[in-house]
Design an enzyme around this catalytic site. Structure first.
Site, PDB file in Angstrom:
ATOM      1  N   TRP B 320      -1.438   4.442  -4.422  1.00 25.25           N
ATOM      2  CA  TRP B 320      -2.234   5.055  -5.492  1.00 25.25           C
ATOM      3  C   TRP B 320      -2.137   4.213  -6.765  1.00 25.25           C
ATOM      4  O   TRP B 320      -3.098   4.087  -7.515  1.00 25.25           O
ATOM      5  CB  TRP B 320      -1.710   6.471  -5.766  1.00 25.25           C
ATOM      6  N   HIS B 321      -0.956   3.614  -6.975  1.00 24.98           N
ATOM      7  CA  HIS B 321      -0.779   2.821  -8.190  1.00 24.98           C
ATOM      8  C   HIS B 321      -1.597   1.539  -8.164  1.00 24.98           C
ATOM      9  O   HIS B 321      -1.974   1.027  -9.215  1.00 24.98           O
ATOM     10  CB  HIS B 321       0.700   2.483  -8.393  1.00 24.98           C
ATOM     11  N   GLY B 322      -1.821   0.990  -6.996  1.00 21.22           N
ATOM     12  CA  GLY B 322      -2.605  -0.235  -6.958  1.00 21.22           C
ATOM     13  C   GLY B 322      -2.806  -0.716  -5.543  1.00 21.22           C
ATOM     14  O   GLY B 322      -1.987  -0.453  -4.664  1.00 21.22           O
TER      15      GLY B 322
END
Lengths: 374, 466
Positions: B320-322
């Site tokens: 989700w962060h990257g």
């Protein structure tokens, strides 16, 4: 939440006073000057991404509060924290360094891409000059942190390896590809001569510049590229006192007042018989391309005391030059492509660029085709 | 638009405050308009994307609300909402990553890589997609009533204070506030104070630490000391950057009558990784717990399934962060540590040591994860770990890093950051009570931060990329 009514009111009013006061005072000031408030520009253009960024930049630069406070905040940051701004690093013993110059030495070189590969651009340029019977001599100017790293950090005192392996790698690759190269960094780094760079400036001192000119002239003679000319030049002391560009980059008069201008013992080059100041000769056999390392002392004060003048003195003949601040990687060749007549009669092109431009050259390292030789 | 910019502080915010309090009706509509301007300021085209995500979840949420519980129509509407939302997120955030990995496979099998279609990542997409999706899920579960109007729902999704980088606001925590919320002088003043403290954290601490961390992570090589110094700087940068944004978001929310939940609770005082995740980005941890971990079975299906669920949740949390393998490994690392502590009965391996030692060990474990978080590639993360353990030496110009790092200003700011980060009382708690001396300190911080902002280059928040 425990806020007494007076505290709640005071905080709210003070906050609103600041956030409303600033734009209102800006608008009033602009109206008083008879200008249209800058903020209205927003409604005069289509709100595209580019236009919005442009509007925001202009709003910042037009703001009186920013203009007034910035020099003083820079002063506070410098005096309290030792922070010398975005582009400058404050080293030891009153020495300043250009941040991108240090960044070039510290960071890895990105993989060369289209328009960013110095080797490809230099080889293409050499091929163009070869076709015209002109010899290319490449002269990367070492950056100040490569030569005086110990003035940036004490840690460099014990370090014996060169600071600029990327430059040395490029020089090796250029030599392997048959390019004539003058390696000033090895010469400067091991030199006993003191003060090759200015403490407050990103450029070389008159001594460093003259050492470079002497080295290049000797190289041209030794390679048989140029014969000693018949013009006799002499030198005339022309000391100047100047605040270095690295201090001026902070754009803070209060910081500037902290430093005495640096005395620079430059020497102007004059024709020995007439005493007239040196001037380039566009018809010379030698063309010099380069950046602000050529501009300093030559085009700015005191004039006629820079690299080209001293190279001419050493060669005994005037030279031609194309100088572009920060643009030695591509812009000087583009200028040459626009004015190909500058290559007429040339036997040698000396191409100087500061080593950090290997990575940060303005417009990268484009391959610039020259118009066909007539 | 960035909170720490001239245009936001001196033009956008005062105009919105003025309009909001001058016109006491249709306030959600006004906030919606302001939020679209705020988001569109970065790139006006992506407002359309946000509008579509909002519309899809509004329609699906409406169908869900009108359908019988357990009906196929209700389930189909939920599946549609999830597919559309995650489809958008997948395309904009992960499509390029997918193409690169497919290309790597193609090359591995001796094929020729195909051209990669580049997709621009709209900022904050992970946040607004999660928020809008939470509505459909909450309505499906019967935890929230359907929204009364599209404007209210669109206002919830686009609400500018927390739009770009959270905290992630779930629909069921804000549904009532969209209909009716309290406005008071206390609340406004408290919001102001929290906004100012967040602003100061970003401008004075996070940006200063970024200026230390960036050259270290960007260096070709570095000494062991430089590597630890740079890593600590990054740990402080990301904390003050993200928690500063959250403080500003919560503060702005209060100015407009909203109450958002706390997002950080002195995370570097955590004495285990389990504890860390109770204190760091709380809105994401609870979102993942309620919308992923529990639906996967949580801890109800035996220990092995619990460990697997924890790892899956953290892997997806990492992703989700990257869209990068470093984030996947980062998530896996945290997932493994959480599963390990769960296996030990929610106790760390060092649970019996004195608290200060537990906090220090947890901080070091978190620092290791920040290496993955900050490094652009696994290879660069590997090289950084080598520097941390003195397995490499600083070559060439990397020696000069010392000249950039160990200035008196950086040393003083690093000490200040450590002092603030390891406090039990953080900005969120500090603003609950206000005295005259505190008031003066807050105002002085605001003025000083503004003046500092004037000499800084634009520094977007780190979490904008997520």
């Amino acid at each position: 939440m425990q806020y007494s009514r007076p505290i709640g009111i005071a905080l709210t009013v003070a906050f609103l006073f600041i956030v409303f006061g600033m734009p209102l005072s800006q608008g009033v000031l602009e109206l008083a000057r008879g200008e249209r408030p800058h903020v209205l520009e927003l409604f005069l253009h289509v709100p595209t991404k580019a236009n919005l960024r442009q509007f925001e930049r202009e709003l910042d630069s037009a703001a009186w509060a920013i203009q007034r406070s910035r020099p003083w905040m820079q002063f506070v940051q410098f005096t309290v924290l030792g922070h010398a701004g975005r582009d400058t690093l404050y080293g030891r013993n009153g020495w300043f360094f250009f941040r991108p110059g240090v960044q070039y030495l510290v960071e890895p070189l990105p993989a060369p891409g289209q328009d960013t590969d110095p080797l490809a651009a230099i080889l293409a340029f050499k091929a163009e000059l070869d076709a015209r019977g002109i010899v290319l001599v490449v002269v990367p100017a070492p950056g100040k942190p490569s030569i005086y790293p110990e003035q940036l950090t004490r840690r460099a005192l014990d370090h014996t390896e060169p600071m600029n392996p990327h430059t040395l790698t490029l020089l090796t690759r250029l030599r392997d590809a048959g390019v004539d190269v003058v390696d000033l960094s090895a010469l400067f780094y091991g030199s006993e001569r003191p003060g090759l760079y200015l403490a407050q400036d990103s450029h070389w001192s008159p001594e460093g510049m003259d050492y470079a000119a002497e080295t290049v002239a000797r190289h041209l003679f030794e390679r048989g590229l140029v014969k000693p000319g018949g013009t006799e030049y002499s030198e005339r002391p022309a000391p100047v006192e100047r605040l270095g560009d690295l201090i001026r980059m902070m754009q803070s008069p209060p910081v500037e007042r902290l430093f005495a201008p640096e005395r620079v013992d430059s020497r102007q080059v004059v024709e020995a018989d007439s005493g007239t100041l040196y001037e380039d000769d566009p018809a010379s056999e030698v063309l010099v391309l380069g950046d602000s390392f050529l501009r300093i002392y030559q085009l700015d004060e005191p004039g006629a005391a820079g690299f080209t003048a001293h190279l001419a003195r050493r060669l005994g003949r005037p030279v031609a030059s194309v100088i572009n601040d920060g643009g030695a990687s591509t812009l000087v060749r583009q200028e040459l492509a626009r004015n190909p007549e500058l290559l007429a009669n040339k036997r040698v092109v000396v191409w100087e660029f500061v080593e950090r431009d290997i990575r940060f050259g303005t417009e990268g390292w484009q391959i610039v085709p020259l118009p066909p030789a007539s | 638009m960035v909170f720490t910019s001239h245009i936001f502080v001196f033009y956008f915010l005062p105009l919105v405050i003025l309009a909001y309090y001058a016109v006491p009706w249709k306030r959600n509509l006004l906030l919606l308009f302001a939020s679209y301007v705020f988001y569109g300021w970065w790139d006006p085209r992506f407002v359309v994307l946000m509008f579509l995500a909002t519309l899809a979840n509004y329609i699906c949420g409406g169908i869900i609300a009108r359908s019988r519980p357990g009906s196929g129509r209700r389930r189909a509407a939920l599946v549609a909402a999830i597919t559309i939302s995650l489809g958008m997120l997948g395309f904009f955030k992960y499509f390029v990553f997918l193409q690169h990995n497919l290309n790597a496979l193609v090359v591995w099998f001796g094929g020729t890589p195909f051209p990669v279609l580049q997709v621009i990542l709209p900022i904050g997409i992970s946040f607004f997609i999660f928020q809008s999706l939470s509505y459909s899920i909450d309505v499906y579960r019967g935890e929230s009533p359907p929204v009364r109007s599209f404007a209210d729902f669109a206002c919830f999704v686009a609400l500018f204070p927390q739009l770009i980088a959270g905290p992630i606001v779930r629909y069921n925590t804000i549904a009532g506030q969209l209909v009716e919320r309290e406005h008071s002088l206390d609340k406004f003043a408290c919001g102001t104070a929290l906004f100012i403290l967040g602003f100061a954290k970003k401008i004075l601490l996070a940006n200063a630490m970024g200026a230390v961390a960036d050259p270290v992570f960007g260096a070709e090589s570095r000494t062991c000391l430089d590597a630890w110094f740079g890593l600590c700087a990054y740990a402080f940068q990301i904390y003050f950057d993200f928690s500063g944004y959250s403080d500003m978001a919560i503060g702005l929310g209060r100015m407009f009558g909203f109450e958002f939940l706390r997002n950080f609770d002195s995370p570097y005082l955590a004495d285990s990784i389990t504890d860390f995740w109770r204190r760091w980005h709380i809105s994401l941890s609870t979102f993942l717990r309620d919308y992923l971990y529990i639906p996967l079975g949580g801890n109800r299906k035996g220990p092995r399934r619990t460990y697997a669920n924890l790892t899956i949740v953290m892997l997806l949390g990492g992703l989700w962060h990257g869209a990068s393998w470093v984030f996947v490994i980062w998530g896996a690392y945290h997932g493994f540590l959480l599963a390990f502590e769960r296996w030990r009965g929610k106790e760390s391996l060092y649970a019996r040591l004195p608290r200060q030692v537990r906090v220090a060990i947890t901080f070091v474990l978190v620092l290791f994860s920040w290496v993955l978080f900050r490094s652009p590639t696994l290879a660069e993360a590997g090289a950084y770990f080598q520097s941390l353990f003195a397995l490499t030496r600083a070559d060439g110009g990397s020696v000069l890093l010392a000249g950039e790092l160990y200035t008196r200003g950086n040393m003083a700011l690093m000490a200040l950051c450590a002092l603030v980060a390891f406090q039990r009382v953080q900005a969120f708690d500090w603003v609950q009570r206000m005295s005259w001396p505190r008031l003066l300190l807050v105002l002085a911080l605001f003025v000083f931060s503004l003046l500092t902002m004037f000499v800084q280059a634009c520094n977007p928040f780190l979490y904008f990329q997520f």
